[in-house]
Scaffold this active site. Sequence first.
Site, PDB file in Angstrom:
ATOM      1  N   VAL A  25       0.823  -1.291  -0.041  1.00  0.00           N
ATOM      2  CA  VAL A  25      -0.255  -0.077   0.070  1.00  0.00           C
ATOM      3  C   VAL A  25       0.924   1.286   0.023  1.00  0.00           C
ATOM      4  O   VAL A  25       0.554   2.201  -0.485  1.00  0.00           O
ATOM      5  CB  VAL A  25      -0.840  -0.121   1.300  1.00  0.00           C
ATOM      6  CG1 VAL A  25      -1.872   1.263   1.362  1.00  0.00           C
ATOM      7  CG2 VAL A  25      -2.000  -1.141   1.046  1.00  0.00           C
ATOM      8  N   GLU A 164      -7.470   2.296   1.816  1.00  0.00           N
ATOM      9  CA  GLU A 164      -7.001   1.770   0.422  1.00  0.00           C
ATOM     10  C   GLU A 164      -7.838   0.583  -0.006  1.00  0.00           C
ATOM     11  O   GLU A 164      -7.934  -0.362   0.789  1.00  0.00           O
ATOM     12  CB  GLU A 164      -5.488   1.901   0.516  1.00  0.00           C
ATOM     13  CG  GLU A 164      -5.111   1.733  -0.886  1.00  0.00           C
ATOM     14  CD  GLU A 164      -5.699   2.766  -1.824  1.00  0.00           C
ATOM     15  OE1 GLU A 164      -5.551   3.922  -1.525  1.00  0.00           O
ATOM     16  OE2 GLU A 164      -6.388   2.186  -2.875  1.00  0.00           O
ATOM     17  N   LEU A 166      -6.899  -0.926  -3.056  1.00  0.00           N
ATOM     18  CA  LEU A 166      -6.053  -1.558  -4.043  1.00  0.00           C
ATOM     19  C   LEU A 166      -5.833  -3.032  -3.981  1.00  0.00           C
ATOM     20  O   LEU A 166      -5.952  -3.603  -2.939  1.00  0.00           O
ATOM     21  CB  LEU A 166      -4.989  -0.855  -4.317  1.00  0.00           C
ATOM     22  CG  LEU A 166      -3.951  -0.753  -3.235  1.00  0.00           C
ATOM     23  CD1 LEU A 166      -3.006  -2.246  -3.089  1.00  0.00           C
ATOM     24  CD2 LEU A 166      -2.868   0.276  -3.564  1.00  0.00           C
ATOM     25  N   ASN A 241     -14.079  -5.611   2.923  1.00  0.00           N
ATOM     26  CA  ASN A 241     -13.334  -6.671   2.546  1.00  0.00           C
ATOM     27  C   ASN A 241     -14.178  -8.176   3.208  1.00  0.00           C
ATOM     28  O   ASN A 241     -14.076  -8.897   2.584  1.00  0.00           O
ATOM     29  CB  ASN A 241     -11.940  -6.634   3.257  1.00  0.00           C
ATOM     30  CG  ASN A 241     -10.953  -6.011   2.394  1.00  0.00           C
ATOM     31  OD1 ASN A 241     -11.271  -5.683   1.204  1.00  0.00           O
ATOM     32  ND2 ASN A 241      -9.826  -5.770   2.808  1.00  0.00           N
ATOM     33  N   PHE A 282     -16.847 -11.296  -7.988  1.00  0.00           N
ATOM     34  CA  PHE A 282     -16.502 -11.951  -6.704  1.00  0.00           C
ATOM     35  C   PHE A 282     -17.563 -13.034  -6.580  1.00  0.00           C
ATOM     36  O   PHE A 282     -17.726 -13.548  -5.246  1.00  0.00           O
ATOM     37  CB  PHE A 282     -16.421 -10.968  -5.373  1.00  0.00           C
ATOM     38  CG  PHE A 282     -14.961 -10.394  -5.324  1.00  0.00           C
ATOM     39  CD1 PHE A 282     -14.712  -9.654  -6.295  1.00  0.00           C
ATOM     40  CD2 PHE A 282     -14.058 -10.835  -4.576  1.00  0.00           C
ATOM     41  CE1 PHE A 282     -13.370  -8.992  -6.443  1.00  0.00           C
ATOM     42  CE2 PHE A 282     -12.673 -10.294  -4.370  1.00  0.00           C
ATOM     43  CZ  PHE A 282     -12.383  -9.481  -5.440  1.00  0.00           C
ATOM     44  N   GLY A 290      -7.340 -15.963  -0.304  1.00  0.00           N
ATOM     45  CA  GLY A 290      -6.137 -16.110   0.498  1.00  0.00           C
ATOM     46  C   GLY A 290      -5.791 -14.615   0.201  1.00  0.00           C
ATOM     47  O   GLY A 290      -6.356 -13.671   0.164  1.00  0.00           O
ATOM     48  N   CYS A 293      -4.990  -9.872   2.657  1.00  0.00           N
ATOM     49  CA  CYS A 293      -5.847  -8.961   3.383  1.00  0.00           C
ATOM     50  C   CYS A 293      -7.348  -9.624   3.940  1.00  0.00           C
ATOM     51  O   CYS A 293      -7.505  -9.517   4.918  1.00  0.00           O
ATOM     52  CB  CYS A 293      -6.311  -7.994   2.297  1.00  0.00           C
ATOM     53  SG  CYS A 293      -5.363  -6.757   1.971  1.00  0.00           S
ATOM     54  N   LYS A 296      -6.983 -11.972   7.082  1.00  0.00           N
ATOM     55  CA  LYS A 296      -6.933 -11.260   8.268  1.00  0.00           C
ATOM     56  C   LYS A 296      -7.655 -10.000   8.643  1.00  0.00           C
ATOM     57  O   LYS A 296      -7.946 -10.068   9.883  1.00  0.00           O
ATOM     58  CB  LYS A 296      -5.301 -10.232   7.938  1.00  0.00           C
ATOM     59  CG  LYS A 296      -4.855  -9.060   8.793  1.00  0.00           C
ATOM     60  CD  LYS A 296      -3.818  -8.615   8.361  1.00  0.00           C
ATOM     61  CE  LYS A 296      -3.544  -7.539   7.327  1.00  0.00           C
ATOM     62  NZ  LYS A 296      -4.024  -6.147   7.479  1.00  0.00           N
ATOM     63  N   LYS A 353      -3.103 -15.580  -5.885  1.00  0.00           N
ATOM     64  CA  LYS A 353      -4.145 -15.504  -7.294  1.00  0.00           C
ATOM     65  C   LYS A 353      -3.205 -15.027  -8.520  1.00  0.00           C
ATOM     66  O   LYS A 353      -2.013 -15.139  -8.111  1.00  0.00           O
ATOM     67  CB  LYS A 353      -5.227 -14.445  -6.768  1.00  0.00           C
ATOM     68  CG  LYS A 353      -4.439 -13.056  -6.816  1.00  0.00           C
ATOM     69  CD  LYS A 353      -5.200 -11.919  -6.838  1.00  0.00           C
ATOM     70  CE  LYS A 353      -4.766 -10.303  -6.802  1.00  0.00           C
ATOM     71  NZ  LYS A 353      -5.741  -9.391  -6.663  1.00  0.00           N
TER      72      LYS A 353
HETATM   73  C1  UDX Z   1      -8.320  -7.400  -1.751  1.00  0.00           C
HETATM   74  C2  UDX Z   1      -9.298  -6.623  -2.042  1.00  0.00           C
HETATM   75  O1  UDX Z   1     -10.041  -6.748  -3.466  1.00  0.00           O
HETATM   76  C3  UDX Z   1      -8.777  -5.108  -2.056  1.00  0.00           C
HETATM   77  O2  UDX Z   1      -9.846  -4.229  -2.157  1.00  0.00           O
HETATM   78  C4  UDX Z   1      -8.356  -4.947  -0.913  1.00  0.00           C
HETATM   79  O3  UDX Z   1      -7.679  -3.451  -0.732  1.00  0.00           O
HETATM   80  C5  UDX Z   1      -7.179  -5.888  -0.305  1.00  0.00           C
HETATM   81  O4  UDX Z   1      -7.620  -7.358  -0.479  1.00  0.00           O
HETATM   82  P1  UDX Z   1      -6.304  -8.683  -2.855  1.00  0.00           P
HETATM   83  O5  UDX Z   1      -5.964  -9.368  -1.567  1.00  0.00           O
HETATM   84  O6  UDX Z   1      -5.325  -8.201  -3.763  1.00  0.00           O
HETATM   85  O7  UDX Z   1      -7.335  -7.376  -2.825  1.00  0.00           O
HETATM   86  O8  UDX Z   1      -7.243  -9.767  -3.988  1.00  0.00           O
HETATM   87  P2  UDX Z   1      -8.470 -10.012  -4.555  1.00  0.00           P
HETATM   88  O9  UDX Z   1      -8.290  -9.944  -6.063  1.00  0.00           O
HETATM   89  O10 UDX Z   1      -9.453  -9.456  -3.826  1.00  0.00           O
HETATM   90  O11 UDX Z   1      -8.624 -11.726  -4.258  1.00  0.00           O
HETATM   91  C6  UDX Z   1      -8.578 -12.009  -2.884  1.00  0.00           C
HETATM   92  C7  UDX Z   1      -8.430 -13.754  -2.993  1.00  0.00           C
HETATM   93  O12 UDX Z   1     -10.022 -14.144  -3.263  1.00  0.00           O
HETATM   94  C8  UDX Z   1      -7.857 -14.551  -3.821  1.00  0.00           C
HETATM   95  O13 UDX Z   1      -7.148 -15.438  -3.185  1.00  0.00           O
HETATM   96  C9  UDX Z   1      -8.744 -14.587  -5.149  1.00  0.00           C
HETATM   97  O14 UDX Z   1      -8.212 -15.785  -5.752  1.00  0.00           O
HETATM   98  C10 UDX Z   1      -9.988 -15.051  -4.271  1.00  0.00           C
HETATM   99  N1  UDX Z   1     -11.218 -14.884  -5.166  1.00  0.00           N
HETATM  100  C11 UDX Z   1     -11.394 -13.560  -5.559  1.00  0.00           C
HETATM  101  C12 UDX Z   1     -11.918 -15.922  -5.320  1.00  0.00           C
HETATM  102  O15 UDX Z   1     -11.727 -17.221  -5.007  1.00  0.00           O
HETATM  103  N2  UDX Z   1     -13.129 -15.441  -5.874  1.00  0.00           N
HETATM  104  C13 UDX Z   1     -13.372 -14.296  -6.573  1.00  0.00           C
HETATM  105  O16 UDX Z   1     -14.623 -14.297  -7.115  1.00  0.00           O
HETATM  106  C14 UDX Z   1     -12.873 -13.495  -6.362  1.00  0.00           C
END
Ligand code: UDX
Length: 481
Positions: A25, A164, A166, A241, A282, A290, A293, A296, A353
């Site tokens: 961040v 944030e 992101l 989140n 989502f 995982g 974010c 946690k 991811k």
């Molecule tokens: C997330 C939030 O999206 C973001 O707004 C916040 O600031 C930080 O946490 P990030 O951890 O980078 O971002 O990943 P994200 O793309 O949201 O995916 C999180 C997890 O969920 C990944 O393991 C991903 O594979 C999983 N996921 C996501 C799914 O299993 N299914 C979905 O439809 C979307």
Amino acid sequence: MSKDELPNLLMSKPIPIAVVGSGYVGLVAAVCFAEMGHPVICVDNDERKVKALRGGDTLIHEQHLPELLGRYRNDRVRFTTDLGEATRECDAIFIAVGTPQSETGDADLSYVEAVTCEIARSITSYKVIVEKSTVPVYTNEWISRALERNGVERNLFDVVSNPEFLREGTAVVDFLHPDRIVVGADSERAGAILRDIYSPLTSGEYYQRPDGIAGCCSVSEPPPLLTTSTKSAEIIKHASNAFLALKISFINAVSNLCEATNANVEQVARGMGLDTRIGPKFLRPGIGYGGSCFPKDVAAFRSVAEQLGIDFNLLKEVEKINVQQKKRFVSKVRSAVWNLRGKKLAVLGLAFKGDTDDIRESPAVDIISMLLNEGCSITAFDPAAVERTRQILPEGDNMRYAPDAYEAAKDADALLILTDWAEFAELDLRHLNQLLRYPIIIDGRNLYDPAVMIDHGFTYLSVGRPVVHPARDMASASTNI
Ligand code: UDX
């Protein structure tokens, strides 16, 4: 572009900004604020990191970061370990240090506290202290209290929450083209400074720049800035989140129901997502969420609720489904290969991811650990995360790393897809079939159309869709192989 030609883009006034912490961040915020025209000092107490950043090493795998760091490094963005100097020179100090999960699930705020006490020693004129890290409600009050206890007069600071949102992999674009900017400020003076900082985005000015980073915002559709109370902003971050994690656990639970009934979760998710009240995002089923974010933040939000005496057991269920989803996947592998002990498995994907080298709380790593415990041997490949994974799962008799997907697949009893990298959706299936000992693919990310897999002679197990076998047609496919 040379540094002499840096675009002097803004009619808005540049505001000197300190960003404390150069993690995901902090670093992204620092270069993006510079991109918006502000002079930035990015502070980290890790000298090696500061040296690396000064030398142009981005430290993390993130699109657009090398470009922006190259543009502004040691110029509009300076890196230092000196928080006192940064505090004295800047009007706004963004705290973006880690808030790791403690044993009880709470966010560990000791880094935030340490930074606050150090900032306090250098405040001689009015500063806005901004919470950028994800923190629980009431943190702003603790920061204020700590500043006052360390001798800072109340009229010399305000504490603001500016969460944030992101995502890793698209962090720069998310920062510069946000769905919304949330400013939680209980003082008009502090709120106005934050509005000035973000005015290049909210006024649309940034989106007129020919060399600006492209994204979904535009001059005619700039991002909205929502002003709230400080506590509301703190809750918005955790609630957002937690809600996204809930959506994922919900569709994962639905996928289990689909598996039990031979329905197709992709069709169900599409049917649900077309309802504009639900939305399509989502709702991708898989092996659980995982990353640094969601796990946690769900735990921290649950813990906040518990401490306030609020029954929010829904969040416990979200966590439970997420843990079960990984175990279910291991059972699925067992159902495909019979006994796990002694099986040689190819694994594609280690990162939590696609498009990132981050393996924090990666479901892929958890699943590999479970399979190793069951006596499998694994050959894994990931386009970016192998080096990091090696540090926690060292190469040994049962754990090996391959230079590409096809090397991983050689002579394996089955192939597992655990991360949604785009390149894993475009494999040469004919070649893969020749390399594998048995043509079995267990896909935790639903990257393939089952009909295509039958055509290529695979037994194909995915999430929330019927198992398919080359020898039987789709209509007679069953969940048992
Ligand atoms: C997330 C939030 O999206 C973001 O707004 C916040 O600031 C930080 O946490 P990030 O951890 O980078 O971002 O990943 P994200 O793309 O949201 O995916 C999180 C997890 O969920 C990944 O393991 C991903 O594979 C999983 N996921 C996501 C799914 O299993 N299914 C979905 O439809 C979307």
